[in-house]
Write a protein that holds these residues in place. Structure first.
Motif, mmCIF file in Angstrom:
data_model
loop_
_atom_site.group_PDB
_atom_site.id
_atom_site.type_symbol
_atom_site.label_atom_id
_atom_site.label_comp_id
_atom_site.label_asym_id
_atom_site.label_seq_id
_atom_site.Cartn_x
_atom_site.Cartn_y
_atom_site.Cartn_z
ATOM 1 N N SER A 30 1.033 -0.974 -0.220
ATOM 2 C CA SER A 30 -0.079 -0.103 -0.003
ATOM 3 C C SER A 30 0.744 1.297 -0.163
ATOM 4 C CB SER A 30 -0.928 0.010 1.253
ATOM 5 O OG SER A 30 -0.072 0.338 2.505
ATOM 6 N N MET A 357 -4.107 2.040 -6.766
ATOM 7 C CA MET A 357 -4.514 0.693 -6.271
ATOM 8 C C MET A 357 -4.160 -0.491 -7.344
ATOM 9 S SD MET A 357 -8.087 1.140 -4.504
ATOM 10 C CE MET A 357 -9.022 2.128 -5.602
ATOM 11 N N PHE A 522 -8.358 -0.012 -0.998
ATOM 12 C CA PHE A 522 -7.138 -1.156 -1.286
ATOM 13 C C PHE A 522 -7.408 -2.127 -0.230
ATOM 14 C CE2 PHE A 522 -3.004 -2.555 -0.367
ATOM 15 C CZ PHE A 522 -2.703 -3.146 -1.396
ATOM 16 N N TRP A 526 -8.240 -5.846 -0.814
ATOM 17 C CA TRP A 526 -7.429 -7.026 -0.519
ATOM 18 C C TRP A 526 -8.016 -7.943 0.024
ATOM 19 C CZ3 TRP A 526 -1.827 -7.040 -1.483
ATOM 20 C CH2 TRP A 526 -1.241 -7.997 -0.845
#
Length: 548
Positions: A30, A357, A522, A526
């Motif tokens: 990230s 992202m 994000f 994930w």
């Protein structure tokens, strides 16, 4: 039944408890979602050079090319088959313009876009040519019980003149409805015109004072064609709208006609309102109008980048991350000092979030830590024209709808909305829209990700069914939700300051906040892409629980 729901709830609790600790890989990858990379992208997408990225125009094409090159540089694949460019999903998008527009009163030609206008969508390619020796003025064009302005009249073969809006018999104003599409509804005017069509009128003159001082945006749209998406429903609706010739006239033309029967607009409206009786009258003045339209295909494309999942059993399931890269283009007013609606927040910020992202997930895959499920990064076009790009994808999906597990949509994530200006938490919130609408599990998962990583205030204001702005229906996630796909729409709530104005500039973006909101998206993505099960859809489209 109760045991099933209790077990499902327990299973959800177990699955969420498993993600209470931070995932080291997610945190590591990230890091590329940061304000510097955000500025790098947005300073290009929202620059004056891109001319406001209007759908079907040069700036939008430039933005599409930029996004495509970024996807390529990350290593994403273009998934669109049978396309000249696999990164581009070409929309069936066209523009209708008038190849002919003529209107005359008593042999005197009137000026288009000053005295009258004809909407291209109301005219077929074969066109029409209407001539009449007289006009039937039917006031508001109402034919309801107790107030029938057509009583004793046969409208077949006649040109009828009516007011665009209004009902002198109404006891209260009609309720307003929200949503992008609802905002453009013609409402009762449509019913009035349908009555004349059904009764075989030759044409209709609609009196609208807006013609007198025409909004530059409307004038620009009429001059440059009427764009539309070539879906079956839209083509059908357009064909039905082309059944009756309609000319929208200003007050000067209307008063010229009414003067021949010794009245004017103000007097006739007062007379009808005071008496609560129709004032239908024949105006013996010849009129003629003719028009033809021509259709031109317009370039417009969604830009798609695909990251294949690493798990053979899960990679056929698709998580979609969306934003819209289009905006509203150049300012119509030729005297404006700033001529570019840059759209930095709307929705350059969300598109920047998708690019950040995409890069982070691509880096994870290159390092052998790629998501188990596949991810489709999709920036769509035509949102500002009525959610067109996402509508096209929903009707022409590149991946099966049944394999699409969720859509996370970022539309305006770079600024502080009016409600939070000056508040202590002004730079630490995001509106989460629709997260619980279809899937309780998705909403709880997003909350868990926020509690674990970003710790922002999640504001659910716009999930209220009574929301007057109807925000839930006004961005691209909705075209996924209509298909029963769980969605979350992340949004900053900016509705007044610089919204759809040239002031929506890069220098007003809070890049720290943009990055933080992209982080939440994000981390949610994930988890969705790596967890054992896709989110359960436990609610119907209206929010009521599903039953088994």
């Amino acid at each position: 039944m109760k045991k099933i729901f209790l077990f499902t709830g327990f299973a959800v609790a177990l699955s969420l408890s498993a993600v209470a600790q931070k995932n080291a890989d997610a945190v590591k990858f990230s890091e590329s979602i940061n304000k510097k990379r955000g500025y790098d992208h947005l300073s290009i997408l929202a620059s004056d050079e891109y001319e406001g990225r209007e759908t079907g125009k040069k700036g939008a094409w430039m933005a599409a090319e930029y996004i495509k090159k970024q996807f390529q540089s990350f290593g994403l694949k273009g998934p669109v088959k049978d396309s000249a460019d696999p990164y581009f999903q070409k929309l069936g998008y066209a523009s209708l313009s008038l190849s002919k527009s003529v209107f005359s009163v008593n042999g005197q030609a009137k000026e288009s876009l000053k005295d009258y206008y004809i909407t291209p969508a109301s005219v077929s390619s074969t066109g029409y040519d209407v001539k009449a020796s007289s006009i039937l003025f039917a006031g508001y064009g109402l034919n309801k019980e107790g107030f029938n302005e057509y009583e004793g009249q046969d409208v077949a073969g006649k040109v009828v003149m009516i007011f665009a809006t209004g009902d002198p018999t109404a006891t209260a104003p009609a309720p307003q409805t929200g949503g992008r599409r609802a905002m453009s509804s013609v409402g009762s005017q449509q019913a009035k015109i349908k009555y004349l069509l059904d009764n075989k009128a030759a044409g209709v003159l609609v009196i609208n004072a807006n013609v007198d001082n025409m909004d530059p945006r409307l004038k620009n749209a009429l001059q440059n064609g009427n764009p539309y998406l070539k879906t079956a429903d839209r083509i059908k609706n357009m064909s039905s709208a082309q059944g009756l010739p309609v000319v929208v006239i200003g007050t000067a033309v209307a008063n010229q006609l009414l003067a021949t029967v010794n009245t004017n607009l103000d007097d006739i409206k007062k007379k009808i309102t005071d008496s609560k009786k129709p004032a239908t009258v024949v105006i013996n003045v010849p009129v003629a109008f003719s028009a033809k339209s021509v259709e031109t295909d317009v370039r417009a494309e969604n830009v798609l980048g695909f990251l294949e999942g690493s798990d053979p059993k899960l990679k056929n399931e698709i998580l979609v991350l969306t934003s819209h890269y289009d905006h509203i283009g150049l300012v119509a007013d030729p005297n404006a000092k700033d001529k570019v609606n840059n759209g930095a927040d709307d929705d350059g910020s969300g598109t920047t979030g998708v690019l950040l992202m995409a890069e982070a997930f691509a880096k994870a895959k290159k390092a052998g830590k790629g998501p188990k499920r596949s991810i489709l990064f999709m920036t769509v076009v035509g949102e500002e024209k009525g959610l067109l790009g996402s509508e096209w994808y929903s009707e022409h999906p590149v991946f099966p709808v049944e394999n699409t597990i969720a859509d996370l949509n970022t539309d305006m994530i770079g600024r502080i909305g009016e409600e939070y200006l000056g508040k202590p938490d002004s730079a630490n919130y995001v509106y989460s829209v629709g997260s619980f609408k279809l899937s309780t599990e998705l909403g709880k998962l997003s909350e868990q990700m926020n509690d674990t990583y970003t710790k922002m205030k999640l504001d659910y204001k716009y999930d209220d069914p009574k929301d007057t702005q109807q925000i839930y229906y006004r961005s691209d996630h909705y075209n996924f939700a209509k298909l029963g796909i769980p969605v979350i729409f992340f949004y900053d709530g900016m509705l007044e300051q610089d919204y759809h104005r040239p002031g929506d500039e890069v220098n007003k973006i809070n890049f720290d906040l943009l990055a933080k909101r992209a982080h939440l998206t994000f981390y949610t993505a994930w988890e969705l892409a790596n967890r054992a099960n896709r989110p359960v859809v436990d609610k119907n489209a209206d929010g009521t629980p599903k039953t088994k």
